[in-house]
Scaffold this motif. Structure first.
Motif, mmCIF file in Angstrom:
data_model
loop_
_atom_site.group_PDB
_atom_site.id
_atom_site.type_symbol
_atom_site.label_atom_id
_atom_site.label_comp_id
_atom_site.label_asym_id
_atom_site.label_seq_id
_atom_site.Cartn_x
_atom_site.Cartn_y
_atom_site.Cartn_z
ATOM 1 N N LEU A 34 -11.695 -10.301 3.952
ATOM 2 C CA LEU A 34 -11.282 -9.617 2.726
ATOM 3 C C LEU A 34 -9.795 -9.312 2.762
ATOM 4 N N LYS A 35 -9.158 -9.341 1.592
ATOM 5 C CA LYS A 35 -7.778 -8.880 1.440
ATOM 6 C C LYS A 35 -7.748 -7.808 0.362
ATOM 7 N N VAL A 36 -7.108 -6.677 0.695
ATOM 8 C CA VAL A 36 -7.057 -5.535 -0.221
ATOM 9 C C VAL A 36 -5.621 -5.055 -0.361
ATOM 10 N N ASP A 37 -5.181 -4.827 -1.600
ATOM 11 C CA ASP A 37 -3.838 -4.310 -1.866
ATOM 12 C C ASP A 37 -3.920 -3.048 -2.709
ATOM 13 N N PHE A 38 -3.165 -2.013 -2.298
ATOM 14 C CA PHE A 38 -2.988 -0.791 -3.078
ATOM 15 C C PHE A 38 -1.530 -0.680 -3.500
ATOM 16 N N GLY B 253 -4.776 8.388 -6.779
ATOM 17 C CA GLY B 253 -3.845 8.069 -7.849
ATOM 18 C C GLY B 253 -3.032 6.823 -7.583
ATOM 19 N N VAL B 254 -3.636 5.869 -6.895
ATOM 20 C CA VAL B 254 -2.976 4.584 -6.662
ATOM 21 C C VAL B 254 -3.787 3.496 -7.367
ATOM 22 N N ARG B 255 -3.206 2.317 -7.443
ATOM 23 C CA ARG B 255 -3.881 1.220 -8.122
ATOM 24 C C ARG B 255 -4.427 0.235 -7.099
ATOM 25 N N LEU B 256 -5.683 -0.141 -7.273
ATOM 26 C CA LEU B 256 -6.271 -1.196 -6.461
ATOM 27 C C LEU B 256 -5.874 -2.523 -7.110
ATOM 28 N N SER B 257 -4.776 -3.088 -6.645
ATOM 29 C CA SER B 257 -4.227 -4.266 -7.314
ATOM 30 C C SER B 257 -4.922 -5.557 -6.903
ATOM 31 N N GLU B 258 -5.584 -5.549 -5.757
ATOM 32 C CA GLU B 258 -6.347 -6.741 -5.356
ATOM 33 C C GLU B 258 -7.471 -6.358 -4.416
ATOM 34 N N PHE B 259 -8.626 -6.918 -4.669
ATOM 35 C CA PHE B 259 -9.731 -6.902 -3.717
ATOM 36 C C PHE B 259 -10.289 -8.313 -3.723
#
Length: 474
Positions: A277-281, A376-382
């Protein structure tokens, strides 16, 4: 040198001598038996076994093999005893050239495909039959050891040499394969070469736009190493199902079981189901002193909380066979006095039970969504990079290995591999099997990784004799 007629005559005599049935009472975890579908205590048919006479001709040149392992380890971007060999770099290209030279010296005909999978073939006396293949990889993650994968490539070449020295002549051709990029280090894709050989259309398409951490595209990197020329279609590397009659991989265990139990060889019955998995905040950066804690939207803390949740969900699965690792956690801008505005997390999770692993992935996704909202952050990629099913070893290949071990008088253990291997994908092309040898304290992916010449020699003998059996199959 033993003539082919003499060899086949002995083989026929042994094949009509009857079936030897054994019933080992060594207890094995029921989960493994249920998962692999292989009856651990079932009688084994040794009627097709190679003659014991051949055993006296099997001679492994352990000194030469050990020297080759040492020489290959010098093609590294980090100092000894560590090995770092990344896909398509100068050291990788030099190491590939070294392997091709060894294949040539062993009398193998060598070819390469568009992504750099390398094939060395010993033609059988019925070359139109589907060959038997063996092999592994030689790329190495940063600061790793010199045995992972390498034993399965250099050991395979030596297994061919062992058979040639014995006077054996294969019926089916025997082929040694060096797989491109089993490790995901550069482009984040494990088993890249074997996935493509297994016909992954999605991967072939994705590679057209895939870039590494330095924004170098896969195609640019491949071309710099002499592959993926302008006219090459990556899908041309796909193999049709049945291209090989069998595939067998020799590998260090990468775990402590065989050494701890004093067992010579591990026979792999199944390979566990892995996922990446790749996850970006994305949050709000700022000065570490000026922005007060209640006013922060810290992408770094979101990543840290997710890492702890990965551990929580894995431990909460109810099974010791579920594992999860946060192997990469990157923060931007990466300054001690700056609140992280972006974070990047890469997660590896595996299980012998595909559904249980998928349940963990879903819980990780839910956690990522909840954490993003709370902080209060954005989950820009999962992104689920890969979510592979498990692979089962073929019964006929297992039986060929067991017959060999009986003849060599070596102890063995049936086991599951929880690590990635190219065999996971070769199982989609042909009947597959794997054999493990012990390694020191189970160490792997670090400089302390070690396998003794004695254990490597045993592995090569088992590989050679099993390849001989599989080559003579109808």
């Amino acid at each position: 040198m033993m003539s082919l007629r003499f060899f086949l005559l002995l083989l026929f005599q042994l094949s009509v001598s009857g079936i030897l049935a054994i019933n080992n009472e060594d207890p094995t975890d029921k989960t493994m038996e249920d998962f692999s579908g292989y009856p651990i205590h079932a009688p084994i048919d040794y009627s097709f076994a190679a003659p014991n006479t051949l055993l006296s001709f099997l001679s492994v040149d352990s000194t030469a093999l050990e020297n080759q392992i040492d020489e290959l380890s010098t093609f590294s971007d980090t100092p000894a005893p560590s090995v770092t060999r990344i896909l398509y770099t100068e050291k990788d290209v030099l190491a590939r050239r070294y392997i091709k030279n060894l294949m040539g010296l062993s009398g193998l005909s060598v070819r390469e495909d568009a992504v750099g999978n390398i094939f060395g073939r010993w033609d059988g006396y019925e070359p139109d039959l589907a060959p038997v293949a063996t092999g592994s990889h030689i790329d190495a993650i940063p600061y790793s050891g010199k045995y992972d994968g390498v034993v399965g490539v250099l050991g395979a070449i030596e297994a061919i040499n062992v058979l040639k020295r014995s006077g054996f002549k294969p019926k089916r051709s025997l082929e040694v394969v060096l797989f491109t990029s089993e490790e995901p280090t550069r482009f984040g894709i494990s088993c890249l070469g074997s996935r493509l050989l297994a016909g992954s259309k999605a991967l072939a398409e994705a590679l057209k736009t895939t870039v590494d951490a330095q924004n170098i595209s896969f195609l640019e990197a491949a071309r710099s190493a002499g592959y993926a020329k302008e006219q090459d279609d990556i899908s041309r590397v796909f193999l049709k199902e049945g291209s090989y009659s069998a595939f067998l991989e020799l590998h260090i265990e990468q775990g402590p079981i065989l050494e701890a139990e004093g067992v010579s060889i591990g026979i792999v019955t199944a390979i566990a189901a892995p996922a990446s998995l790749k996850v970006d905040f994305e949050g709000n950066g700022g000065h570490a002193g000026a922005v007060l804690m209640p006013n922060r939207n810290d992408a770094g803390l979101a990543a840290a909380e997710l890492a702890l949740d990965v551990e929580k969900h894995v431990l909460g699965s109810g099974s010791i066979d579920t594992v999860g690792t946060v192997g990469i956690l990157e923060l931007h801008p990466g300054a001690i006095n700056s609140i992280p505005s972006k974070s990047h997390v890469e997660i590896d999770t595996r299980d012998i039970d595909e559904k249980r692993r998928n349940d963990v992935i879903e819980k990780i996704h839910q956690s990522a969504t909840t954490i993003a909202s709370k902080r209060g952050v954005r989950l820009s990629e999962f992104k689920i990079v890969n979510q592979d099913p498990p692979a089962l070893s073929d019964k006929s290949v297992i039986e060929a290995m067991e017959a060999t071990l009986k003849e060599l008088n070596l102890t063995h253990k049936l086991m599951i591999s929880r690590a990635y291997h190219d065999s996971l994908f070769m199982a989609r092309v042909s009947p597959m099997g794997m054999l493990f040898i012990p390694c020191y304290k189970g160490y792997s992916h670090k400089p302390e990784e070690y396998a003794s010449s004695h254990n490597i020699g045993n592995g090569v003998k088992v590989l050679a004799l099993t390849l001989a059996k599989l080559s003579l199959n109808q």
